[in-house]
Scaffold this active site. Structure first.
Site, PDB file in Angstrom:
ATOM      1  CD  GLU A 127      -2.511   1.304   2.711  1.00 22.70           C
ATOM      2  OE1 GLU A 127      -2.774   2.424   3.198  1.00 22.70           O
ATOM      3  OE2 GLU A 127      -2.823   0.223   3.251  1.00 22.70           O
ATOM      4  CD  GLU A 131      -3.354   7.805   5.459  1.00 20.60           C
ATOM      5  OE1 GLU A 131      -4.212   7.036   5.920  1.00 20.60           O
ATOM      6  OE2 GLU A 131      -2.169   7.464   5.261  1.00 20.60           O
TER       7      GLU A 131
END
Length: 702
Positions: free
Chosen positions: A468, A473
């Protein structure tokens, strides 16, 4: 004899007559003995009409003639001419079979002579015995034995024996060679000479023993092996060069997806349902139909005002070089700051005052914006003329510019729900990637207490096996850009080249011990990408944080600056993952800006290829692939995801620390979000575009 079978049957008859066991399988060596002796005498009988020579060759004494030898051995009347002591012409004629009138009339007797001759030859140990036996074999040369001979049926394994004719014919050939040797020696009639020559003949017929290979033989074998390998290598090389070098993704970047305007949604699917168990967000993702109904997804076009324009510098070369110089100056400032901190306890008040001035200068530099680039902070000394432009305006209609310059954005938001969880958006890319350059141009991103927006790459069906990558974010009020990688074991970032980035690593302090629960206050960097590393927070991964734009590259500060551009380069061939953030838009490198502005051009020749070497240093540098501590196979088969979650395993866990005011009134993040506060109206994405590039495949020798 006419066949091997007749010889075998005669042998059985003889064995019964003599009343002794004669082994039927005569060895090859015994056969060669018969041939050798028979040929010697027969040759002399046929070609040399010299009885003395014959006697000498056969090793006979003066009183032992050919004919008498036969009479003596078989004790029967054999019509032989000549007396004892010499070989006469009649003896020679009889041996050659020319003078015998009753030869064909005595098949039984002849058969007996053959069998006895063979048996005695096997038992003979001296030359005299062999010579006497030889004389018998000559008498049966070229004779046949009737096929009506009485045979027994109880013995059947009597094969592979040579007929008398076959034996005699082969014997005659070798006799010529022996006779030649006899004629060249002065001891022609000597028994010793005969014995010596017979022994030499035996040695020649014996197989030579296998000898150990000599050094020369070994050297020749090694040379031959080396030559063969060299030829094979050259053939492979020639084949390789004929085919050419391998194809590798090492060329310049080409656009594969330009996700802008109304075309944006053709690259994604709307996921509907609850959040994943790992995130466990307090939200419900809805379909495109529900999102349209709730008015939380749409495409908007806005006129670009002067306040939203950016300064564009005319001198491209000066701009390109200056990005790297500025980053290097920033790193030098960091080093000086660290040195000052190390000396802090040793300096006096005067030095302490000077240190504070240095820190204040650094703080001023950190707070500078795009419009103060030419200010007095000394970070850039550009005297070029500037102009105001829309950063990424819409393409003109039919190639004609309008009076109002516009930009089109994709709007993604959320809405409250009577059921409890907040309705939100999750877009999942349709294409899978194993490398690429991923760029997102934002004018606004979700921010505020309880929010958890993300723009990331994942293969959730095979998480964390296929890895990932979190490009953008943030949770709650975080204001500094971060990039995180999440993998299985054996992926560490402790081999990053010095001076390759402007960022640092996130920290992992206060991790509770799994057995005692006591927090471990050891200071560590989050350099291990393993999601369950025991010395980091669960699923923390390896996290790079921005330092150059610290406090201004995410969330509310980013939105106040009019957004920014994030870029992530995933390049396993060149062994790295790197990430940049540029905010506000006036600080975006010209090469990157031009690449985005021309990505939709119909004429491919007018498109600008992004060149990451012109962007300065990234804030995040992750070595992956060959020669690193993180195999490239940790990241594969991933797709882009854009989503907005609330609370959950991260934002909800940090709620009491990040949102102290809200925590006083609402003891949980879920209760805060369920209250539908006005603050959540700022929780929306405003995306100018997402651009995905991949390197061209080219043939090149590695």
């Amino acid at each position: 004899m006419k066949s091997d079978e007749q010889t075998s049957l005669l042998t059985r008859r003889t064995s019964r007559t003599q009343q002794q066991s004669v082994r039927l399988s005569i060895t090859h060596q015994s056969i060669r003995d018969i041939e050798r002796i028979s040929q010697n005498a027969h040759r002399l009988v046929q070609e040399v009409n010299d009885t003395d020579s014959v006697n000498g060759l056969l090793g006979c004494e003066d009183d032992y003639s050919v004919g008498s030898g036969i009479d003596e051995m078989f004790d029967d009347d054999v019509p032989v001419s000549g007396g004892r002591g010499s070989v006469t012409q009649s003896d020679l004629d009889y041996l050659s079979g020319e003078a015998s009138s009753n030869w064909d009339e005595q098949p039984n007797r002849n058969a007996m002579l053959v069998d006895r001759m063979g048996e005695q030859l096997l038992q003979a140990n001296d030359i005299e015995s062999e010579a006497r036996i030889l004389r018998k074999s000559l008498k049966l040369d070229a004779r046949s034995i009737p096929s009506s001979f009485d045979l027994e049926d109880d013995e059947t394994n009597m094969q592979e024996h040579l007929s008398t004719r076959q034996v005699s014919d082969r014997v005659h050939e070798s006799t010529r060679a022996l006779r030649s040797k006899m004629l060249t020696t002065s001891q022609r009639g000597s028994r010793a000479a005969l014995l010596e020559m017979m022994q030499e003949s035996d040695e020649e017929e014996k197989p030579k023993p296998l000898l150990a290979p000599t050094k020369l033989q070994i050297l020749r074998l090694l040379s031959f092996t080396f030559l063969v390998m060299l030829i094979i290598y050259m053939l492979l090389k020639m084949g390789t060069y004929a085919v050419g070098p391998p194809r590798l993704p090492i060329g310049e970047y080409k656009i594969v997806e330009a996700q802008v305007g109304h075309q944006f949604f053709m690259y994604y699917d709307f996921y509907s349902g609850k959040d994943s168990a790992g995130s466990n967000g307090y939200n419900l993702y809805v379909s495109r139909e529900v999102a349209d109904k709730e008015d939380i997804v749409k495409v908007v076009t806005e006129v670009v005002g002067e306040d939203d324009m950016v300064e564009i510098y005319e001198d491209e070369k000066e701009m390109e070089v200056d990005w790297l110089l500025e980053d290097l100056e920033f790193l030098e400032d960091l080093k000086r700051k660290k040195v000052d901190e190390m000396r802090e306890k040793e300096v006096d008040v005067k030095v302490e005052t000077e240190k504070k001035k240095v820190n204040e200068t650094g703080a001023g530099m950190k707070k500078s914006t795009a419009k103060s680039v030419n200010g007095k902070n000394g970070t850039r000394h550009l005297q070029s003329a500037t102009r105001l432009e829309a950063f990424n305006p819409d393409l003109p209609v039919n190639g004609t510019l309008t009076n109002n310059i516009t930009e089109t954005f994709v709007y993604l938001s959320s809405s409250s729900s009577a059921e409890g969880p907040r309705n939100s958006i999750r877009l999942e890319g349709r294409r899978r990637f194993n490398r690429g350059l991923f760029i997102i141009d934002l004018r606004h991103m979700p921010a505020g207490c309880g929010t958890w927006p993300a723009f990331w790459l994942t293969d959730e069906a095979n998480w964390p096996v296929n890895g990932e990558i979190d490009i953008v974010e943030g949770v709650n009020y975080q204001d500094t850009a971060k990039t995180a990688l999440h993998t299985t074991k054996e992926c560490r970032m402790d081999d990053v080249p010095e001076g390759s980035k402007t960022g640092t690593w996130d920290t992992a302090v206060g991790i509770p011990d799994k057995k005692t629960g006591i927090p471990d206050m050891t200071f560590r960097y989050a350099e291990d990408c393993f999601v369950y590393d025991p010395h980091q927070w669960i699923n923390q991964g390896c996290v790079a944080t921005d330092l150059k734009l610290e406090g201004r590259s995410l969330g509310v500060p980013l939105n106040n600056n009019g957004g920014g551009v994030y870029a992530l380069e995933w390049d396993p061939t060149n062994t790295h993952i790197r990430t940049w953030v540029f905010s506000p838009h006036g600080r975006v490198p010209r090469n990157l800006r031009d690449a985005m502005r021309t990505a939709q051009n119909v004429d491919e020749s007018t498109r600008v290829a992004p060149d990451t070497t012109k962007w300065g240093l990234p804030y995040g540098h992750f070595p992956i692939g060959d020669g690193t501590n993180c195999p490239a196979e940790h990241f594969r088969n991933m797709r882009l995801v854009i989503n907005l979650a609330f609370c959950g395993s991260v934002a909800g866990t940090r709620y009491f620390m990040d949102c102290p005011k809200q925590y006083k009134q609402f003891k949980t993040c879920e209760k805060w979000v369920a209250s539908d506060p006005d603050e959540l109206k700022e929780a929306y994405w405003k995306i100018r575009g997402v651009y995905v590039y991949e390197r061209e495949w080219q043939k090149q020798w590695v």
